[in-house]
Design a protein around this motif. Structure first.
Motif, PDB file in Angstrom:
ATOM      1  N   ARG A 189       0.826  -1.206   0.000  1.00  0.00           N
ATOM      2  CA  ARG A 189       0.000   0.000   0.000  1.00  0.00           C
ATOM      3  C   ARG A 189       0.860   1.255   0.000  1.00  0.00           C
ATOM      4  NH1 ARG A 189      -3.587   1.845   5.204  1.00  0.00           N
ATOM      5  NH2 ARG A 189      -4.815   3.513   4.233  1.00  0.00           N
ATOM      6  N   LEU A 190       0.572   2.161  -0.914  1.00  0.00           N
ATOM      7  CA  LEU A 190       1.182   3.491  -0.851  1.00  0.00           C
ATOM      8  C   LEU A 190       0.370   4.300   0.150  1.00  0.00           C
ATOM      9  CD1 LEU A 190       3.253   5.567  -1.800  1.00  0.00           C
ATOM     10  CD2 LEU A 190       1.645   6.247  -3.596  1.00  0.00           C
ATOM     11  N   LEU A 191       0.936   4.511   1.310  1.00  0.00           N
ATOM     12  CA  LEU A 191       0.203   5.136   2.409  1.00  0.00           C
ATOM     13  C   LEU A 191       0.048   6.644   2.216  1.00  0.00           C
ATOM     14  CD1 LEU A 191      -1.110   4.420   5.127  1.00  0.00           C
ATOM     15  CD2 LEU A 191       1.100   4.863   6.218  1.00  0.00           C
ATOM     16  N   ASP A 192       1.093   7.301   1.680  1.00  0.00           N
ATOM     17  CA  ASP A 192       1.033   8.753   1.488  1.00  0.00           C
ATOM     18  C   ASP A 192       2.186   9.188   0.591  1.00  0.00           C
ATOM     19  OD1 ASP A 192       0.239  11.397   1.713  1.00  0.00           O
ATOM     20  OD2 ASP A 192       0.398  11.487   3.896  1.00  0.00           O
ATOM     21  N   HIS A 193       2.054  10.374   0.070  1.00  0.00           N
ATOM     22  CA  HIS A 193       3.133  11.049  -0.642  1.00  0.00           C
ATOM     23  C   HIS A 193       3.153  12.474  -0.101  1.00  0.00           C
ATOM     24  CE1 HIS A 193       5.100  12.287  -4.754  1.00  0.00           C
ATOM     25  NE2 HIS A 193       5.824  12.628  -3.704  1.00  0.00           N
ATOM     26  N   VAL A 194       4.238  12.823   0.557  1.00  0.00           N
ATOM     27  CA  VAL A 194       4.342  14.113   1.243  1.00  0.00           C
ATOM     28  C   VAL A 194       5.355  15.001   0.536  1.00  0.00           C
ATOM     29  CG1 VAL A 194       4.928  15.269   3.411  1.00  0.00           C
ATOM     30  CG2 VAL A 194       3.715  13.085   3.458  1.00  0.00           C
ATOM     31  N   ILE A 195       4.957  16.236   0.265  1.00  0.00           N
ATOM     32  CA  ILE A 195       5.835  17.225  -0.368  1.00  0.00           C
ATOM     33  C   ILE A 195       6.180  18.284   0.675  1.00  0.00           C
ATOM     34  CG2 ILE A 195       6.042  18.954  -2.199  1.00  0.00           C
ATOM     35  CD1 ILE A 195       3.874  17.320  -3.718  1.00  0.00           C
ATOM     36  N   ILE A 196       7.464  18.570   0.806  1.00  0.00           N
ATOM     37  CA  ILE A 196       7.934  19.532   1.800  1.00  0.00           C
ATOM     38  C   ILE A 196       8.547  20.738   1.103  1.00  0.00           C
ATOM     39  CG2 ILE A 196       9.613  19.917   3.650  1.00  0.00           C
ATOM     40  CD1 ILE A 196       9.283  16.969   4.395  1.00  0.00           C
ATOM     41  N   SER A 197       8.126  21.930   1.496  1.00  0.00           N
ATOM     42  CA  SER A 197       8.721  23.152   0.972  1.00  0.00           C
ATOM     43  C   SER A 197       8.882  24.140   2.128  1.00  0.00           C
ATOM     44  CB  SER A 197       7.840  23.770  -0.120  1.00  0.00           C
ATOM     45  OG  SER A 197       6.765  24.490   0.455  1.00  0.00           O
ATOM     46  N   ARG A 198       9.526  25.245   1.846  1.00  0.00           N
ATOM     47  CA  ARG A 198       9.703  26.256   2.886  1.00  0.00           C
ATOM     48  C   ARG A 198       8.385  26.931   3.242  1.00  0.00           C
ATOM     49  NH1 ARG A 198      15.337  29.064   0.714  1.00  0.00           N
ATOM     50  NH2 ARG A 198      16.622  27.182   0.924  1.00  0.00           N
ATOM     51  N   GLU A 199       7.435  26.889   2.342  1.00  0.00           N
ATOM     52  CA  GLU A 199       6.125  27.492   2.590  1.00  0.00           C
ATOM     53  C   GLU A 199       5.238  26.613   3.455  1.00  0.00           C
ATOM     54  OE1 GLU A 199       4.336  28.315  -1.151  1.00  0.00           O
ATOM     55  OE2 GLU A 199       5.429  30.179  -1.443  1.00  0.00           O
ATOM     56  N   GLY A 200       5.493  25.319   3.477  1.00  0.00           N
ATOM     57  CA  GLY A 200       4.631  24.410   4.210  1.00  0.00           C
ATOM     58  C   GLY A 200       4.811  22.991   3.717  1.00  0.00           C
ATOM     59  N   ASP A 201       3.750  22.224   3.729  1.00  0.00           N
ATOM     60  CA  ASP A 201       3.829  20.849   3.257  1.00  0.00           C
ATOM     61  C   ASP A 201       2.500  20.440   2.635  1.00  0.00           C
ATOM     62  OD1 ASP A 201       2.180  19.273   5.492  1.00  0.00           O
ATOM     63  OD2 ASP A 201       3.472  20.701   6.520  1.00  0.00           O
ATOM     64  N   PHE A 202       2.567  19.386   1.835  1.00  0.00           N
ATOM     65  CA  PHE A 202       1.391  18.886   1.123  1.00  0.00           C
ATOM     66  C   PHE A 202       1.350  17.381   1.280  1.00  0.00           C
ATOM     67  CE2 PHE A 202      -0.846  17.116  -2.490  1.00  0.00           C
ATOM     68  CZ  PHE A 202      -1.887  18.007  -2.738  1.00  0.00           C
ATOM     69  N   SER A 203       0.215  16.851   1.706  1.00  0.00           N
ATOM     70  CA  SER A 203       0.030  15.411   1.873  1.00  0.00           C
ATOM     71  C   SER A 203      -1.071  14.937   0.948  1.00  0.00           C
ATOM     72  CB  SER A 203      -0.332  15.080   3.333  1.00  0.00           C
ATOM     73  OG  SER A 203      -0.931  13.813   3.433  1.00  0.00           O
ATOM     74  N   PHE A 204      -0.758  13.960   0.102  1.00  0.00           N
ATOM     75  CA  PHE A 204      -1.781  13.402  -0.794  1.00  0.00           C
ATOM     76  C   PHE A 204      -2.918  12.769   0.008  1.00  0.00           C
ATOM     77  CE2 PHE A 204       1.251  14.226  -4.007  1.00  0.00           C
ATOM     78  CZ  PHE A 204       0.642  14.048  -5.257  1.00  0.00           C
ATOM     79  N   ARG A 205      -2.590  12.104   1.118  1.00  0.00           N
ATOM     80  CA  ARG A 205      -3.646  11.492   1.921  1.00  0.00           C
ATOM     81  C   ARG A 205      -4.504  12.544   2.597  1.00  0.00           C
ATOM     82  NH1 ARG A 205      -5.436   7.015   3.819  1.00  0.00           N
ATOM     83  NH2 ARG A 205      -3.973   5.930   2.471  1.00  0.00           N
ATOM     84  N   ARG A 206      -3.871  13.569   3.138  1.00  0.00           N
ATOM     85  CA  ARG A 206      -4.620  14.625   3.825  1.00  0.00           C
ATOM     86  C   ARG A 206      -5.564  15.340   2.866  1.00  0.00           C
ATOM     87  NH1 ARG A 206      -0.393  17.967   6.098  1.00  0.00           N
ATOM     88  NH2 ARG A 206      -0.489  19.180   4.184  1.00  0.00           N
ATOM     89  N   GLU A 207      -5.140  15.447   1.601  1.00  0.00           N
ATOM     90  CA  GLU A 207      -5.966  16.129   0.600  1.00  0.00           C
ATOM     91  C   GLU A 207      -6.982  15.198  -0.063  1.00  0.00           C
ATOM     92  OE1 GLU A 207      -5.941  19.376   0.081  1.00  0.00           O
ATOM     93  OE2 GLU A 207      -4.402  19.581   1.642  1.00  0.00           O
ATOM     94  N   GLY A 208      -7.032  13.947   0.386  1.00  0.00           N
ATOM     95  CA  GLY A 208      -7.996  13.004  -0.170  1.00  0.00           C
ATOM     96  C   GLY A 208      -7.618  12.435  -1.512  1.00  0.00           C
ATOM     97  N   LEU A 209      -6.349  12.539  -1.907  1.00  0.00           N
ATOM     98  CA  LEU A 209      -5.898  12.046  -3.200  1.00  0.00           C
ATOM     99  C   LEU A 209      -5.388  10.611  -3.142  1.00  0.00           C
ATOM    100  CD1 LEU A 209      -4.040  15.274  -4.392  1.00  0.00           C
ATOM    101  CD2 LEU A 209      -6.345  14.509  -4.992  1.00  0.00           C
ATOM    102  N   ILE A 210      -5.226  10.098  -1.924  1.00  0.00           N
ATOM    103  CA  ILE A 210      -4.893   8.691  -1.706  1.00  0.00           C
ATOM    104  C   ILE A 210      -5.866   8.145  -0.680  1.00  0.00           C
ATOM    105  CG2 ILE A 210      -3.211   7.086  -0.706  1.00  0.00           C
ATOM    106  CD1 ILE A 210      -0.998   8.721  -1.800  1.00  0.00           C
TER     107      ILE A 210
END
Length: 211
Positions: A189-210
């Motif tokens: 299972r791909l549990l999540d894909h997290v993107i980290i930047s200086r502005e913040g972060d993005f989670s595919f799971r948190r956004e409902g994309l996984i």
């Protein structure tokens, strides 16, 4: 300076302001004010300032600039070490806490994978690829191959955006879908894909994309 030390002794280092912490390093109130002004009050931004430019702010010189950068680097390494001590992942915030010190300041993109058991215990971290400022090429087959070697049942992808955009590009979405589909063939299972930047972060799971 004495009053700052007294406050530290009475209330602890965590209760000192940013200015007071800088004051311990240089004992020059005017230089401290200049540093805070130049960095818009952000210690993180101050720590990312080029040494040649930092030494000119408030006339602090190379030695004091080096002290500031050394203190910031010590803090970064302590945070990174704490992240290595984590043994489970329960939320995307755990991923960000572990990987932000490692990825946030890089001038290029890197993609990492965390391999986990079914109970979210961390088996291994692995850097999958390193690229340029805008993108990095990830071979999803290497990710799945390593997961099978480790008998991992879950994977989390992590990469950084040096451009500071805390969002998923079309390339990021394609990669996520490709890894998820390849992993599913082996009941991984791909549990999540997290993107980290200086502005913040993005989670595919948190956004409902996984799911």
């Amino acid at each position: 300076m004495a009053s700052i030390i007294d406050k530290l002794s009475a209330r602890g280092i965590k209760n000192l302001t940013d200015g007071e912490l800088l004051g311990i390093l240089m004992e020059d109130s005017q230089a401290v004010e200049a540093l805070l002004k130049a960095s818009a009050g952000s210690l993180r931004r101050l720590s990312e300032t080029d040494p040649a430019r930092l030494r000119m702010i408030g006339g602090i010189g190379l030695k004091r600039a080096a002290q500031i950068l050394a203190a910031a680097e010590i803090g970064r390494r302590i945070t990174l070490e704490k992240g290595r001590e984590a043994d489970t992942i329960t939320h995307s915030d755990d991923v960000v806490r572990i990987f932000r010190p490692r990825l946030e300041g890089l001038p290029h993109e890197e993609c990492w994978a965390i391999f986990l058991t079914s109970s979210n215990r961390i088996i291994e971290y692995m850097r999958i690829s390193q690229g340029g400022v805008q993108a990095t090429v990830v071979d999803h087959r290497l990710v799945i191959k390593r997961a099978l070697e480790l008998l991992a049942t879950q994977i989390i992808l992590i990469h950084n955006h040096p451009s500071r955009a805390a969002s998923a590009s079309p390339h990021d979405r394609t990669l996520t879908d490709r890894v998820a589909r390849a992993a599913a063939l082996f009941d991984i299972r791909l549990l999540d894909h997290v993107i980290i930047s200086r502005e913040g972060d993005f989670s595919f799971r948190r956004e409902g994309l996984i799911e």
